[in-house]
Each structure stands twice: as structure tokens, then as C-alpha cells.
Design a protein around this motif. Structure first.
Motif, PDB file in Angstrom:
ATOM      1  N   PHE A 150       0.829  -1.203   0.000  1.00 48.07           N
ATOM      2  CA  PHE A 150       0.000   0.000   0.000  1.00 48.07           C
ATOM      3  C   PHE A 150       0.867   1.259   0.000  1.00 48.07           C
ATOM      4  CE2 PHE A 150      -3.690  -2.411   2.195  1.00 48.07           C
ATOM      5  CZ  PHE A 150      -4.131  -2.841   0.950  1.00 48.07           C
ATOM      6  N   GLY A 151       1.941   1.230   0.807  1.00 50.37           N
ATOM      7  CA  GLY A 151       2.847   2.372   0.839  1.00 50.37           C
ATOM      8  C   GLY A 151       3.464   2.635  -0.522  1.00 50.37           C
ATOM      9  N   GLY A 152       3.825   1.562  -1.221  1.00 52.08           N
ATOM     10  CA  GLY A 152       4.387   1.710  -2.562  1.00 52.08           C
ATOM     11  C   GLY A 152       3.374   2.254  -3.555  1.00 52.08           C
ATOM     12  N   LEU A 153       2.124   1.792  -3.466  1.00 56.12           N
ATOM     13  CA  LEU A 153       1.082   2.284  -4.361  1.00 56.12           C
ATOM     14  C   LEU A 153       0.812   3.771  -4.129  1.00 56.12           C
ATOM     15  CD1 LEU A 153      -1.453  -0.690  -4.223  1.00 56.12           C
ATOM     16  CD2 LEU A 153      -0.002  -0.045  -6.156  1.00 56.12           C
ATOM     17  N   MET A 154       0.798   4.180  -2.862  1.00 55.60           N
ATOM     18  CA  MET A 154       0.569   5.590  -2.557  1.00 55.60           C
ATOM     19  C   MET A 154       1.702   6.459  -3.103  1.00 55.60           C
ATOM     20  SD  MET A 154      -2.309   5.335  -0.975  1.00 55.60           S
ATOM     21  CE  MET A 154      -2.600   3.837  -1.913  1.00 55.60           C
ATOM     22  N   ALA A 155       2.943   6.036  -2.875  1.00 61.92           N
ATOM     23  CA  ALA A 155       4.083   6.786  -3.409  1.00 61.92           C
ATOM     24  C   ALA A 155       4.068   6.786  -4.930  1.00 61.92           C
ATOM     25  CB  ALA A 155       5.389   6.185  -2.887  1.00 61.92           C
ATOM     26  N   GLY A 156       3.657   5.657  -5.521  1.00 61.02           N
ATOM     27  CA  GLY A 156       3.603   5.561  -6.976  1.00 61.02           C
ATOM     28  C   GLY A 156       2.621   6.530  -7.594  1.00 61.02           C
ATOM     29  N   MET A 157       1.488   6.772  -6.942  1.00 59.78           N
ATOM     30  CA  MET A 157       0.529   7.736  -7.463  1.00 59.78           C
ATOM     31  C   MET A 157       1.100   9.149  -7.457  1.00 59.78           C
ATOM     32  SD  MET A 157      -2.112   6.420  -8.744  1.00 59.78           S
ATOM     33  CE  MET A 157      -2.824   8.032  -9.069  1.00 59.78           C
ATOM     34  N   LEU A 158       1.889   9.476  -6.441  1.00 57.43           N
ATOM     35  CA  LEU A 158       2.512  10.799  -6.395  1.00 57.43           C
ATOM     36  C   LEU A 158       3.583  10.931  -7.470  1.00 57.43           C
ATOM     37  CD1 LEU A 158       2.796  11.398  -2.540  1.00 57.43           C
ATOM     38  CD2 LEU A 158       1.041  12.184  -4.120  1.00 57.43           C
ATOM     39  N   TYR A 159       4.340   9.870  -7.696  1.00 60.45           N
ATOM     40  CA  TYR A 159       5.311   9.880  -8.794  1.00 60.45           C
ATOM     41  C   TYR A 159       4.591  10.077 -10.130  1.00 60.45           C
ATOM     42  CZ  TYR A 159       8.980   8.068  -5.669  1.00 60.45           C
ATOM     43  OH  TYR A 159       9.909   7.902  -4.669  1.00 60.45           O
ATOM     44  N   ALA A 160       3.465   9.391 -10.288  1.00 54.85           N
ATOM     45  CA  ALA A 160       2.712   9.505 -11.527  1.00 54.85           C
ATOM     46  C   ALA A 160       2.204  10.927 -11.737  1.00 54.85           C
ATOM     47  CB  ALA A 160       1.536   8.527 -11.513  1.00 54.85           C
ATOM     48  N   LEU A 161       1.815  11.582 -10.654  1.00 55.28           N
ATOM     49  CA  LEU A 161       1.322  12.949 -10.756  1.00 55.28           C
ATOM     50  C   LEU A 161       2.408  13.885 -11.275  1.00 55.28           C
ATOM     51  CD1 LEU A 161      -0.986  14.920 -10.271  1.00 55.28           C
ATOM     52  CD2 LEU A 161      -0.208  15.140  -7.903  1.00 55.28           C
ATOM     53  N   VAL A 162       3.620  13.746 -10.744  1.00 55.44           N
ATOM     54  CA  VAL A 162       4.726  14.574 -11.216  1.00 55.44           C
ATOM     55  C   VAL A 162       5.075  14.204 -12.659  1.00 55.44           C
ATOM     56  CG1 VAL A 162       7.119  15.259 -10.815  1.00 55.44           C
ATOM     57  CG2 VAL A 162       5.611  14.811  -8.873  1.00 55.44           C
ATOM     58  N   ALA A 163       5.061  12.910 -12.959  1.00 53.02           N
ATOM     59  CA  ALA A 163       5.406  12.459 -14.310  1.00 53.02           C
ATOM     60  C   ALA A 163       4.429  13.000 -15.345  1.00 53.02           C
ATOM     61  CB  ALA A 163       5.424  10.930 -14.364  1.00 53.02           C
ATOM     62  N   LEU A 164       3.192  13.255 -14.940  1.00 51.72           N
ATOM     63  CA  LEU A 164       2.202  13.794 -15.875  1.00 51.72           C
ATOM     64  C   LEU A 164       2.668  15.121 -16.466  1.00 51.72           C
ATOM     65  CD1 LEU A 164      -1.306  13.146 -14.340  1.00 51.72           C
ATOM     66  CD2 LEU A 164      -0.441  12.376 -16.539  1.00 51.72           C
ATOM     67  N   GLY A 165       3.352  15.923 -15.654  1.00 52.82           N
ATOM     68  CA  GLY A 165       3.843  17.192 -16.165  1.00 52.82           C
ATOM     69  C   GLY A 165       4.814  17.001 -17.314  1.00 52.82           C
TER      70      GLY A 165
ATOM     71  N   ILE B 268       0.789   6.587 -15.210  1.00 52.58           N
ATOM     72  CA  ILE B 268       0.130   6.003 -14.041  1.00 52.58           C
ATOM     73  C   ILE B 268       0.715   4.628 -13.730  1.00 52.58           C
ATOM     74  CG2 ILE B 268      -2.081   5.316 -13.061  1.00 52.58           C
ATOM     75  CD1 ILE B 268      -3.378   7.156 -15.199  1.00 52.58           C
ATOM     76  N   ILE B 269       0.746   3.762 -14.732  1.00 55.67           N
ATOM     77  CA  ILE B 269       1.250   2.402 -14.521  1.00 55.67           C
ATOM     78  C   ILE B 269       2.724   2.441 -14.134  1.00 55.67           C
ATOM     79  CG2 ILE B 269       1.591   0.144 -15.576  1.00 55.67           C
ATOM     80  CD1 ILE B 269      -1.326   0.923 -15.102  1.00 55.67           C
ATOM     81  N   GLY B 270       3.501   3.281 -14.810  1.00 56.27           N
ATOM     82  CA  GLY B 270       4.914   3.382 -14.486  1.00 56.27           C
ATOM     83  C   GLY B 270       5.134   3.858 -13.068  1.00 56.27           C
ATOM     84  N   GLY B 271       4.341   4.842 -12.627  1.00 58.98           N
ATOM     85  CA  GLY B 271       4.476   5.322 -11.257  1.00 58.98           C
ATOM     86  C   GLY B 271       4.165   4.250 -10.234  1.00 58.98           C
ATOM     87  N   LEU B 272       3.095   3.473 -10.487  1.00 60.19           N
ATOM     88  CA  LEU B 272       2.727   2.411  -9.549  1.00 60.19           C
ATOM     89  C   LEU B 272       3.797   1.320  -9.500  1.00 60.19           C
ATOM     90  CD1 LEU B 272      -1.097   2.063 -10.317  1.00 60.19           C
ATOM     91  CD2 LEU B 272      -0.004   3.268  -8.419  1.00 60.19           C
ATOM     92  N   ILE B 273       4.322   0.950 -10.668  1.00 56.53           N
ATOM     93  CA  ILE B 273       5.349  -0.092 -10.708  1.00 56.53           C
ATOM     94  C   ILE B 273       6.586   0.340  -9.939  1.00 56.53           C
ATOM     95  CG2 ILE B 273       6.966  -1.314 -12.222  1.00 56.53           C
ATOM     96  CD1 ILE B 273       4.767  -1.406 -14.326  1.00 56.53           C
ATOM     97  N   ILE B 274       7.027   1.567 -10.178  1.00 53.79           N
ATOM     98  CA  ILE B 274       8.246   2.035  -9.517  1.00 53.79           C
ATOM     99  C   ILE B 274       8.009   2.263  -8.030  1.00 53.79           C
ATOM    100  CG2 ILE B 274       9.753   4.053  -9.332  1.00 53.79           C
ATOM    101  CD1 ILE B 274       9.918   4.095 -12.334  1.00 53.79           C
ATOM    102  N   GLY B 275       6.848   2.804  -7.657  1.00 55.33           N
ATOM    103  CA  GLY B 275       6.564   2.996  -6.242  1.00 55.33           C
ATOM    104  C   GLY B 275       6.561   1.686  -5.470  1.00 55.33           C
ATOM    105  N   VAL B 276       5.869   0.692  -6.006  1.00 55.59           N
ATOM    106  CA  VAL B 276       5.812  -0.619  -5.337  1.00 55.59           C
ATOM    107  C   VAL B 276       7.184  -1.289  -5.376  1.00 55.59           C
ATOM    108  CG1 VAL B 276       4.843  -2.946  -5.488  1.00 55.59           C
ATOM    109  CG2 VAL B 276       3.365  -0.953  -5.769  1.00 55.59           C
TER     110      VAL B 276
END
Length: 309
Positions: free
Chosen positions: A9-24, A255-263
């Protein structure tokens, strides 16, 4: 099993934040075909504006209500990012239409240092706090399934929900609106887009404005978690492997990349770190990005480029 779920869960949460920055990064690349190294500086600049105006508004107006001051600070910071987008297009991008990608890349590097310097001049270089009222105490879920339950950080959950809503809204924007389709056309070929009447300058202003709002939301969340400081620029750059993994032109890929890297970061640090001395979380994403650059440079969802001679 409970500990594994907490880490997951911690990885998924961090991954969503990474994905948000990556969107830019993805937004700018889709509109201009250039990798925007200024995204980290935009996150920092937006977070500084949000933090400082949230501090100044009660002093100027005498209003002590935290919600009112935060909303007003967010609106002012968003307006500042809109002005920044207009200035960048008017003074920089307008003069670089149809130039090589390397020229645009160097322009974003210049924008990076300019925004960092102006941000420090206007807002200061101390560590500032953003308090948007997100609860920081953990909660325990699935008490009836696991002894002691699974600990989940409420702040991470709320941040992930905000990031997910913004990602979903941007996905709809790109797929269902005429402006979103125009953005994709501009990314494919500047000259062709202009030839069919798409106003390149207006499109660039729009996409930089949207990227500025994304940077503001990301900076607000990261600032709430870590404090607003100049290391936010490096935090934003941790989204680079996310973009490489998901594909430079794909919003779902971010999104998928952020989740993969976060987890992957969390699980590798917890389960492999003790065997190698720790520190895997720092370099895991970059090694994974390097592997993708070697074997699938377009990323998981990026379009494969075929050059015909």
C-alpha cells in the motif's frame, strides 16, 4: 502477510505521487515533442508560492481561518503559474517554433534555473510548511483478518485519491476534448498542425498552464509531506524513470509506471535491502529505467518509432 500489504500500500501511494509529477513531463512532451527538464522547478516554484501566500494572507487580511487562507493561496499560486506559462510562451517558445528538439530542451534547462532563482528571490530559501489539513495519523484496516490489522497512512491515501482524480480528469481531457486532440496533433508535427489551422502558440500556453496546475497539486502534496524546500526539485526528478518506463507520450503509461516504480522501490528496500546493505530505494527506479532504455526505449505504452529510408 500484513507487513507485506502495508509495504504494498505504501508503494502504491508513493507511486501515485510519482505519476502525478510524471504527468507534467508527459503533457509538455505531447504538446512540444521536447522533454521538459523545468518540471521539477515548476513543482518547487508552485509549492513555494502556495506555502508563502498561505502564510502571508492571514497577516495581510487578518483572516485566521486556515481553509480560507489555503484556498486563496491555491488560487493565487494557480494564477501565478498561468502567468508563468504565458511568459514562457511569449518570451521563449514563440521564438523557437519548428526548431530542433535539442534547442527546445536547452530552453527548458534555462527555464529551470530561471524559475529556481526567481523563486528563491521572491519567496525565500528557508524550509516552509504547507498545512492543508490532511490527517497524518495512521489507521489500521482489516483487523478481523490480520492480527493487529494493516497500518495505512491517512495522508498517503488522501494524496493518492487527489492524484488519481487529477490523472483521470487529464485522461478525459486528452481523449474527449477538441483541445486535447489538438495537443496530440501538435506533438506529432508542428508544421502540419499549423497548416490545418491549429494555433501553436495558444496550444503551448494551454499545455504549460495545465502542467503548471499539475505541478502545483504535486508541490502542495509533497510540501505537506516533506515541507517546501529546494530538495523538492530532486524529488520531482525521481519521476524521470516513471516517464521512461511508461512512455513519454502516454498518460496511462505515467500512471502504470508510477505504480510499478513505487511498489518496486518499497518491496526491494524491505525484502532485498538487508542483504545488500540497504539503499535500494534510492537507485532502484533508475536501474529499472536503464534496463528499459536498453531493451524497450519507447516504454511500456509509448509509440514505437519506425524510420523508413
Amino acid at each position: 502477510m500484513a507487513f507485506f500489504l502495508e509495504t504494498l500500500f505504501g508503494g502504491l501511494m508513493a507511486g501515485m505521487l510519482y505519476a502525478l509529477v510524471a504527468l507534467g513531463f508527459v503533457l509538455i512532451f505531447k504538446a512540444s515533442g521536447v522533454f521538459n527538464f523545468a518540471q521539477g522547478a515548476m513543482v518547487l516554484f508552485a509549492a513555494l508560492a502556495m506555502a508563502r501566500f498561505a502564510e502571508w494572507i492571514p497577516q495581510w487580511t487578518g483572516i485566521e481561518n486556515k481553509i480560507v487562507s489555503n484556498v486563496a493561496a491555491f488560487i493565487i499560486a494557480a494564477a501565478i503559474m498561468f502567468v508563468c506559462a504565458w511568459v514562457i510562451e511569449r518570451l521563449v517558445l514563440r521564438h523557437l517554433v519548428n526548431q530542433d528538439a535539442a534547442t527546445l530542451l536547452m530552453a527548458t534547462l534555462g527555464i529551470t534555473y530561471f524559475m529556481e532563482g526567481v523563486g528563491q528571490t521572491l519567496f525565500g530559501s528557508e524550509i516552509y510548511k504547507i498545512d492543508i489539513g490532511m490527517p497524518k495519523d495512521p489507521v489500521f484496516l482489516l483487523d478481523s483478518v490480520f492480527d493487529g490489522g494493516v497500518m495505512v497512512n491517512q495522508e498517503d491515501v488522501i494524496a493518492a485519491v487527489i492524484a488519481a482524480c487529477l490523472v483521470a480528469a487529464l485522461s478525459v481531457f486528452f481523449q474527449k476534448t477538441s483541445t486535447g486532440r489538438a495537443l496530440r496533433a501538435v506533438a506529432d508535427d508542428h508544421q502540419a498542425a499549423q497548416s490545418i489551422g491549429i494555433p501553436l502558440n495558444r496550444i503551448w500556453v494551454i499545455v504549460w498552464c495545465v502542467a503548471g496546475i499539475v505541478a502545483l497539486v504535486a508541490g502542495m502534496i509533497w510540501g505537506s509531506k516533506l515541507g517546501v524546500q529546494f530538495t523538492l526539485t530532486t524529488v520531482a526528478l525521481r519521476a524521470l524513470p516513471v516517464v521512461i518506463l511508461g512512455g513519454l507520450t502516454s498518460v496511462p503509461g505515467a500512471i502504470i509506471g508510477g505504480l510499478i516504480i513505487g511498489v518496486g522501490e518499497k518491496l526491494s528496500e524491505v525484502y532485498l535491502g538487508p542483504y545488500v546493505g540497504g539503499g535500494i530505494e534510492i537507485w532502484f527506479a533508475y536501474v529499472l529505467a536503464l534496463v528499459f532504455l536498453l531493451f524497450r526505449p519507447q516504454g511500456l505504452f509509448g509509440e514505437k518509432i519506425i524510420d523508413r529510408v
